[in-house]
Design a protein around this motif. Structure first.
Motif, PDB file in Angstrom:
ATOM      1  N   PHE A  44      49.886  48.455  28.853  1.00  0.00           N
ATOM      2  CA  PHE A  44      50.323  47.055  28.903  1.00  0.00           C
ATOM      3  C   PHE A  44      51.085  46.745  30.188  1.00  0.00           C
ATOM      4  O   PHE A  44      50.997  45.631  30.703  1.00  0.00           O
ATOM      5  N   LEU A  45      51.829  47.703  30.714  1.00  0.00           N
ATOM      6  CA  LEU A  45      52.514  47.485  31.991  1.00  0.00           C
ATOM      7  C   LEU A  45      51.497  47.241  33.106  1.00  0.00           C
ATOM      8  O   LEU A  45      51.655  46.324  33.911  1.00  0.00           O
ATOM      9  N   TRP A  46      50.443  48.040  33.135  1.00  0.00           N
ATOM     10  CA  TRP A  46      49.409  47.853  34.166  1.00  0.00           C
ATOM     11  C   TRP A  46      48.649  46.540  33.971  1.00  0.00           C
ATOM     12  O   TRP A  46      48.336  45.850  34.950  1.00  0.00           O
ATOM     13  N   ILE A  47      48.369  46.187  32.725  1.00  0.00           N
ATOM     14  CA  ILE A  47      47.719  44.894  32.470  1.00  0.00           C
ATOM     15  C   ILE A  47      48.625  43.762  32.946  1.00  0.00           C
ATOM     16  O   ILE A  47      48.174  42.814  33.590  1.00  0.00           O
ATOM     17  N   ALA A  48      49.910  43.866  32.647  1.00  0.00           N
ATOM     18  CA  ALA A  48      50.867  42.846  33.085  1.00  0.00           C
ATOM     19  C   ALA A  48      50.907  42.763  34.605  1.00  0.00           C
ATOM     20  O   ALA A  48      50.951  41.664  35.172  1.00  0.00           O
ATOM     21  N   LEU A  49      50.877  43.901  35.278  1.00  0.00           N
ATOM     22  CA  LEU A  49      50.889  43.913  36.737  1.00  0.00           C
ATOM     23  C   LEU A  49      49.634  43.237  37.295  1.00  0.00           C
ATOM     24  O   LEU A  49      49.717  42.400  38.199  1.00  0.00           O
ATOM     25  N   VAL A  50      48.480  43.586  36.750  1.00  0.00           N
ATOM     26  CA  VAL A  50      47.226  42.974  37.206  1.00  0.00           C
ATOM     27  C   VAL A  50      47.251  41.469  36.947  1.00  0.00           C
ATOM     28  O   VAL A  50      46.894  40.672  37.825  1.00  0.00           O
ATOM     29  N   MET A  51      47.687  41.070  35.765  1.00  0.00           N
ATOM     30  CA  MET A  51      47.743  39.634  35.450  1.00  0.00           C
ATOM     31  C   MET A  51      48.783  38.917  36.311  1.00  0.00           C
ATOM     32  O   MET A  51      48.616  37.742  36.635  1.00  0.00           O
ATOM     33  N   THR A  52      49.831  39.608  36.701  1.00  0.00           N
ATOM     34  CA  THR A  52      50.822  39.036  37.615  1.00  0.00           C
ATOM     35  C   THR A  52      50.157  38.686  38.938  1.00  0.00           C
ATOM     36  O   THR A  52      50.334  37.590  39.469  1.00  0.00           O
ATOM     37  N   ILE A  53      49.383  39.623  39.459  1.00  0.00           N
ATOM     38  CA  ILE A  53      48.711  39.409  40.745  1.00  0.00           C
ATOM     39  C   ILE A  53      47.638  38.332  40.612  1.00  0.00           C
ATOM     40  O   ILE A  53      47.571  37.407  41.433  1.00  0.00           O
ATOM     41  N   VAL A  54      46.802  38.438  39.576  1.00  0.00           N
ATOM     42  CA  VAL A  54      45.714  37.473  39.375  1.00  0.00           C
ATOM     43  C   VAL A  54      46.274  36.058  39.207  1.00  0.00           C
ATOM     44  O   VAL A  54      45.809  35.111  39.846  1.00  0.00           O
ATOM     45  N   SER A  55      47.294  35.912  38.349  1.00  0.00           N
ATOM     46  CA  SER A  55      47.843  34.571  38.121  1.00  0.00           C
ATOM     47  C   SER A  55      48.534  34.044  39.365  1.00  0.00           C
ATOM     48  O   SER A  55      48.468  32.846  39.662  1.00  0.00           O
ATOM     49  N   GLY A  56      49.192  34.916  40.106  1.00  0.00           N
ATOM     50  CA  GLY A  56      49.834  34.494  41.349  1.00  0.00           C
ATOM     51  C   GLY A  56      48.817  33.983  42.359  1.00  0.00           C
ATOM     52  O   GLY A  56      49.011  32.921  42.967  1.00  0.00           O
ATOM     53  N   VAL A  57      47.739  34.722  42.530  1.00  0.00           N
ATOM     54  CA  VAL A  57      46.667  34.289  43.445  1.00  0.00           C
ATOM     55  C   VAL A  57      46.070  32.979  42.951  1.00  0.00           C
ATOM     56  O   VAL A  57      45.831  32.054  43.741  1.00  0.00           O
ATOM     57  N   GLU A  58      45.859  32.870  41.649  1.00  0.00           N
ATOM     58  CA  GLU A  58      45.296  31.641  41.083  1.00  0.00           C
ATOM     59  C   GLU A  58      46.203  30.438  41.363  1.00  0.00           C
ATOM     60  O   GLU A  58      45.715  29.381  41.787  1.00  0.00           O
ATOM     61  N   TYR A  59      47.505  30.575  41.149  1.00  0.00           N
ATOM     62  CA  TYR A  59      48.440  29.484  41.429  1.00  0.00           C
ATOM     63  C   TYR A  59      48.393  29.080  42.901  1.00  0.00           C
ATOM     64  O   TYR A  59      48.387  27.899  43.233  1.00  0.00           O
ATOM     65  N   ILE A  60      48.376  30.078  43.777  1.00  0.00           N
ATOM     66  CA  ILE A  60      48.362  29.787  45.213  1.00  0.00           C
ATOM     67  C   ILE A  60      47.072  29.075  45.609  1.00  0.00           C
ATOM     68  O   ILE A  60      47.102  28.071  46.326  1.00  0.00           O
ATOM     69  N   VAL A  61      45.936  29.575  45.131  1.00  0.00           N
ATOM     70  CA  VAL A  61      44.646  28.964  45.487  1.00  0.00           C
ATOM     71  C   VAL A  61      44.547  27.544  44.921  1.00  0.00           C
ATOM     72  O   VAL A  61      44.163  26.612  45.635  1.00  0.00           O
ATOM     73  N   LYS A  62      44.901  27.358  43.664  1.00  0.00           N
ATOM     74  CA  LYS A  62      44.802  26.030  43.043  1.00  0.00           C
ATOM     75  C   LYS A  62      45.759  25.019  43.669  1.00  0.00           C
ATOM     76  O   LYS A  62      45.516  23.819  43.587  1.00  0.00           O
ATOM     77  N   ASN A  63      46.842  25.497  44.251  1.00  0.00           N
ATOM     78  CA  ASN A  63      47.868  24.595  44.783  1.00  0.00           C
ATOM     79  C   ASN A  63      48.067  24.763  46.287  1.00  0.00           C
ATOM     80  O   ASN A  63      49.137  24.466  46.818  1.00  0.00           O
ATOM     81  N   ARG A  64      47.038  25.228  46.962  1.00  0.00           N
ATOM     82  CA  ARG A  64      47.145  25.479  48.401  1.00  0.00           C
ATOM     83  C   ARG A  64      47.468  24.233  49.215  1.00  0.00           C
ATOM     84  O   ARG A  64      47.994  24.314  50.306  1.00  0.00           O
ATOM     85  N   GLN A  65      47.172  23.054  48.652  1.00  0.00           N
ATOM     86  CA  GLN A  65      47.506  21.805  49.360  1.00  0.00           C
ATOM     87  C   GLN A  65      48.993  21.682  49.610  1.00  0.00           C
ATOM     88  O   GLN A  65      49.407  20.990  50.539  1.00  0.00           O
ATOM     89  N   LEU A  66      49.823  22.365  48.806  1.00  0.00           N
ATOM     90  CA  LEU A  66      51.269  22.321  49.023  1.00  0.00           C
ATOM     91  C   LEU A  66      51.664  22.953  50.358  1.00  0.00           C
ATOM     92  O   LEU A  66      52.692  22.597  50.925  1.00  0.00           O
ATOM     93  N   PHE A  67      50.849  23.879  50.846  1.00  0.00           N
ATOM     94  CA  PHE A  67      51.170  24.560  52.089  1.00  0.00           C
ATOM     95  C   PHE A  67      50.828  23.728  53.321  1.00  0.00           C
ATOM     96  O   PHE A  67      51.277  24.042  54.415  1.00  0.00           O
ATOM     97  N   SER A  68      50.037  22.703  53.139  1.00  0.00           N
ATOM     98  CA  SER A  68      49.624  21.888  54.287  1.00  0.00           C
ATOM     99  C   SER A  68      50.440  20.606  54.417  1.00  0.00           C
ATOM    100  O   SER A  68      50.183  19.808  55.297  1.00  0.00           O
ATOM    101  N   MET A  69      51.391  20.389  53.548  1.00  0.00           N
ATOM    102  CA  MET A  69      52.175  19.139  53.577  1.00  0.00           C
ATOM    103  C   MET A  69      53.384  19.281  54.451  1.00  0.00           C
ATOM    104  O   MET A  69      53.942  20.246  54.685  1.00  0.00           O
TER     105      MET A  69
END
Length: 177
Positions: free
Chosen positions: A152-177
């Motif tokens: 479960f620790l490794w699953i949590a780590l993988v999901m941490t990375i996946v969700s973090g990348v997902e948030y950044i990609v979905k909200n990348r417009q915030l970086f261009s403002m």
């Protein structure tokens, strides 16, 4: 103050109690405190949505309380050598990045809602931590070794990375403002 917000504040007050109890070596008590605090996270959200008690305080403090609870537990576990420090750094780094993005978005009137991968991340963390605190109990009682705490620790780590990348990609417009 409504019940969901009281539960959130209760979760925040439970954090230093958890830390003291854990570091004093009372792992079963620490696990119970953590599980009860984690349960209030689920409960306050359900109550707030069901009875239309969603507040700005809750929107801000509920996710912060969750992050503080998880980070406190992971740092304690790293301190005693039960979790590698680098994993805690990766998880903590993701939380800082996403929280920062949410603050930038909020300043622009944009709400970044929690995605499904972020919710899965939180659930896997909330499962991994009590298992780690209790040295893989009850799975340690099996006649064969099944390291569910580590899984479960490794699953949590993988999901941490996946969700973090997902948030950044979905909200990348915030970086261009």
């Amino acid at each position: 103050m409504n019940l969901p917000n009281k539960l959130t504040i209760g979760r925040i007050f439970a954090i230093p109690v958890f830390i003291v109890v854990f570091l004093m070596g009372y792992r079963y008590a620490a696990a119970i405190i953590f599980i009860l605090a984690a349960f209030t996270d689920m409960l306050d959200g359900k109550i707030a949505r069901k009875y239309n008690l969603v507040t700005n305080f809750g929107k801000l403090m509920d996710p912060l309380a969750d992050k503080l609870l998880v980070m406190a537990a992971l740092i304690c576990l790293a301190q005693v050598g039960d979790v590698p420090g680098w994993m805690v750094i990766v998880i903590l780094g993701r939380e800082f990045i996403i929280t920062g993005m949410r603050q930038v978005a909020a300043a622009q009137g944009i709400v970044i809602a929690a995605g499904m991968t972020g919710k899965i991340k939180t659930v896997t963390q909330m499962i991994a931590i009590p298992l780690l605190i209790l040295a893989n109990w009850p799975f340690s009682l099996l006649s064969f070794y099944l390291p569910m705490d580590v899984i479960f620790l490794w699953i949590a780590l993988v999901m941490t990375i996946v969700s973090g990348v997902e948030y950044i990609v979905k909200n990348r417009q915030l970086f261009s403002m």
